[in-house]
Design an enzyme around this catalytic site. Sequence first.
Site, PDB file in Angstrom:
ATOM      1  N   LEU A  45       0.816  -1.170  -0.059  1.00  0.00           N
ATOM      2  CA  LEU A  45       0.070  -0.076  -0.030  1.00  0.00           C
ATOM      3  C   LEU A  45       0.926   1.117  -0.100  1.00  0.00           C
ATOM      4  CD1 LEU A  45      -2.809   0.696   2.531  1.00  0.00           C
ATOM      5  CD2 LEU A  45      -0.810   2.339   2.472  1.00  0.00           C
ATOM      6  N   ASN A  46       0.276   2.184  -0.723  1.00  0.00           N
ATOM      7  CA  ASN A  46       0.990   3.800  -0.549  1.00  0.00           C
ATOM      8  C   ASN A  46       0.030   5.009  -0.528  1.00  0.00           C
ATOM      9  OD1 ASN A  46       1.799   2.862  -3.489  1.00  0.00           O
ATOM     10  ND2 ASN A  46       2.765   4.991  -3.552  1.00  0.00           N
ATOM     11  N   ASP A  47       0.238   5.789  -1.288  1.00  0.00           N
ATOM     12  CA  ASP A  47      -0.577   6.954  -0.975  1.00  0.00           C
ATOM     13  C   ASP A  47      -2.218   6.742  -1.014  1.00  0.00           C
ATOM     14  OD1 ASP A  47       1.948   7.540  -1.915  1.00  0.00           O
ATOM     15  OD2 ASP A  47       1.340   8.772  -3.574  1.00  0.00           O
ATOM     16  N   GLN A  63      -3.090   3.726  -3.200  1.00  0.00           N
ATOM     17  CA  GLN A  63      -2.130   3.093  -4.268  1.00  0.00           C
ATOM     18  C   GLN A  63      -1.825   1.700  -3.762  1.00  0.00           C
ATOM     19  OE1 GLN A  63       0.157   4.722  -6.862  1.00  0.00           O
ATOM     20  NE2 GLN A  63      -2.079   5.225  -7.116  1.00  0.00           N
ATOM     21  N   TYR A 106      -0.893   5.775 -11.350  1.00  0.00           N
ATOM     22  CA  TYR A 106      -0.345   6.632 -10.106  1.00  0.00           C
ATOM     23  C   TYR A 106      -1.587   7.445  -9.354  1.00  0.00           C
ATOM     24  CZ  TYR A 106       4.638   5.230 -10.675  1.00  0.00           C
ATOM     25  OH  TYR A 106       5.683   4.403 -10.942  1.00  0.00           O
ATOM     26  N   SER A 107      -0.829   8.330  -8.392  1.00  0.00           N
ATOM     27  CA  SER A 107      -1.754   9.067  -7.511  1.00  0.00           C
ATOM     28  C   SER A 107      -2.644   9.994  -7.979  1.00  0.00           C
ATOM     29  CB  SER A 107      -0.876   9.703  -6.359  1.00  0.00           C
ATOM     30  OG  SER A 107      -0.547   8.527  -5.534  1.00  0.00           O
ATOM     31  N   ARG A 176       3.401  14.853 -11.752  1.00  0.00           N
ATOM     32  CA  ARG A 176       2.304  13.941 -11.043  1.00  0.00           C
ATOM     33  C   ARG A 176       1.248  14.588  -9.870  1.00  0.00           C
ATOM     34  NH1 ARG A 176       7.135  11.151 -10.829  1.00  0.00           N
ATOM     35  NH2 ARG A 176       7.992  11.164  -8.549  1.00  0.00           N
ATOM     36  N   ASP A 177       0.456  13.688  -9.977  1.00  0.00           N
ATOM     37  CA  ASP A 177      -0.467  13.598  -8.505  1.00  0.00           C
ATOM     38  C   ASP A 177      -1.369  14.886  -8.667  1.00  0.00           C
ATOM     39  OD1 ASP A 177       1.436  11.480  -7.977  1.00  0.00           O
ATOM     40  OD2 ASP A 177       2.518  12.698  -6.520  1.00  0.00           O
ATOM     41  N   GLU A 230       6.211  15.927  -4.350  1.00  0.00           N
ATOM     42  CA  GLU A 230       5.029  15.054  -4.822  1.00  0.00           C
ATOM     43  C   GLU A 230       3.808  15.231  -4.008  1.00  0.00           C
ATOM     44  OE1 GLU A 230       7.240  10.672  -6.172  1.00  0.00           O
ATOM     45  OE2 GLU A 230       7.016  10.995  -3.971  1.00  0.00           O
TER      46      GLU A 230
HETATM   47  C1  FRU Z   1       4.318   9.131  -3.811  1.00  0.00           C
HETATM   48  C2  FRU Z   1       4.294   8.592  -5.228  1.00  0.00           C
HETATM   49  C3  FRU Z   1       3.499   9.613  -6.021  1.00  0.00           C
HETATM   50  C4  FRU Z   1       3.126   8.647  -7.299  1.00  0.00           C
HETATM   51  C5  FRU Z   1       2.918   7.445  -6.500  1.00  0.00           C
HETATM   52  C6  FRU Z   1       2.991   6.093  -7.242  1.00  0.00           C
HETATM   53  O1  FRU Z   1       4.438   8.092  -2.811  1.00  0.00           O
HETATM   54  O2  FRU Z   1       5.727   8.446  -5.639  1.00  0.00           O
HETATM   55  O3  FRU Z   1       4.084  10.834  -6.476  1.00  0.00           O
HETATM   56  O4  FRU Z   1       2.087   9.206  -7.819  1.00  0.00           O
HETATM   57  O5  FRU Z   1       3.549   7.443  -5.318  1.00  0.00           O
HETATM   58  O6  FRU Z   1       2.646   5.106  -6.251  1.00  0.00           O
END
Ligand code: FRU
Length: 480
Positions: A45-47, A63, A106-107, A176-177, A230
């Site tokens: 898991l991330n963002d 994510q 991605y995010s 991104r994001d 980010e």
């Molecule tokens: C931040 C990040 C974002 C990107 C996403 C990819 O943790 O690097 O910049 O969109 O994670 O998983």
Amino acid sequence: MFQKYSPVTRADYQRWIPTQDAAIRRVQSDPRALRYHLMPRLGWLNDPNGLCQFHGIYHIYYQYDPFDVNGDLKLWAHLTTTDFIHYEEHEPFLFPDSALDAHGAYSGSAFVKDDQIHFFYTGNIKLFDRPDHDYIHSGRVANTIHLVSPDGFQFERKELVMGMEDYPEGFTQHIRDPKLIEEDGVTYMVQGTRDDDDHGALLLFSSDDLSHWQYRYALRTKEPLGYMWECPDLFVLDGQHLLITCPQGVPTQGADYANVHSCVWMQLSHTLADGLTVETVHQLDRGFDFYAPQSFADEQGRRILIGWMGIPDADYTNPTTDHGWQHALTIPRLLSWKDGMLHQQPLPELEGLRRESWQMDVEALNARGFDEECYELELQLDGCKQLTLSLSEEIRLTYQDQLFTLDITACGCGRTTRSVHLAQLHDLHLFSDTSSLEVFLNEGSEVFTTRIYPTRPRCVKLKTEGQPAILRLHALSAHQ
Ligand code: FRU
């Protein structure tokens, strides 16, 4: 065009997931599995992404890589709740299944307008055939993609609203994001970036129809702050423009910027149309594991923030990977703007997790040997000059000579201490789960979020100079 082009579709996932029962049971059997935090059912898991409330229902996406515990190809996992106690897990919302996002959905974020949810996210494409494999200047594509959903579950098509040719000159391919904000009838989008001089910045675009976007300007700090920003989140709280973002590579300065990847909030002046400027910069969290938070205004107008309880490129191996999972989301936090500072406090709904509560004095606490793993501790400490709070033989929080320190040396997998200078310590509010700690100081104007990997039983002991005015403990149950 790509040496490797391997989209993962919903149908691929639907074929694969029924074969994973044993792997999911292994995750569930981990004693470190969190009880009241959101964690992946399997894998990485991330963002947090796409946070919103729509027709009363809170949608939380994140994510997610169920296929690889170390995170590679990113999907959007999906949960819903109405009370932040009971959650429903749904099939992932977004798959990297097209030529626009084949190497990662991605995010991104959600923007509720005209009874629809508009999602914007980055479709990540790596150009594997580039001989130099330089993912900064030539080897990647960041597509800005728009989806329209009537309910947070369905959408018809992925619309490409910006590609590499639509971004301004002077910036690398790290863009991104996307996150949206409306001001004076105009919709703006911010994206994080790294410029050609290797400085972090924010790109601001505007649109009349959510499909066509014009570049307006870049926002930077007066002095460079890291090489890449980010996950920008720009919003107005009590009339104040604030930006939360994650600068990478800010040099450590004493107790500040102790992690390679940080998360900060900035106080801004002027308006989006005039051109925002950065006035002050503060760290949003001082712990070992906090990154990529996202906030949203709910239907009551409250600004709620959830972060990733993890950090990119961590320099230790998370022991939970042995059980096939890694990372979690923070508890939801309520943001407020007071005395020129951004404050984060646990969302009041979390009181619904309280199983049993006690109010006691220090002697009673120390005599009792409080040994829960999942609990909340509240201390009102006016005028306290010195404090030692041990949560076990391995975890210690101290305040001395105006320095607050969290020490997890004995259960941090190689990580040691994090600190903040505080002229006064008025209060402390702590949330402990099986393998995490979130510590809110001075009404949440300073916060430490960290994962811990204890091997010794918990036993809370407190030593202060003078009695705290209030000492409350709450044993917490698991979320449902
Ligand atoms: C931040 C990040 C974002 C990107 C996403 C990819 O943790 O690097 O910049 O969109 O994670 O998983």
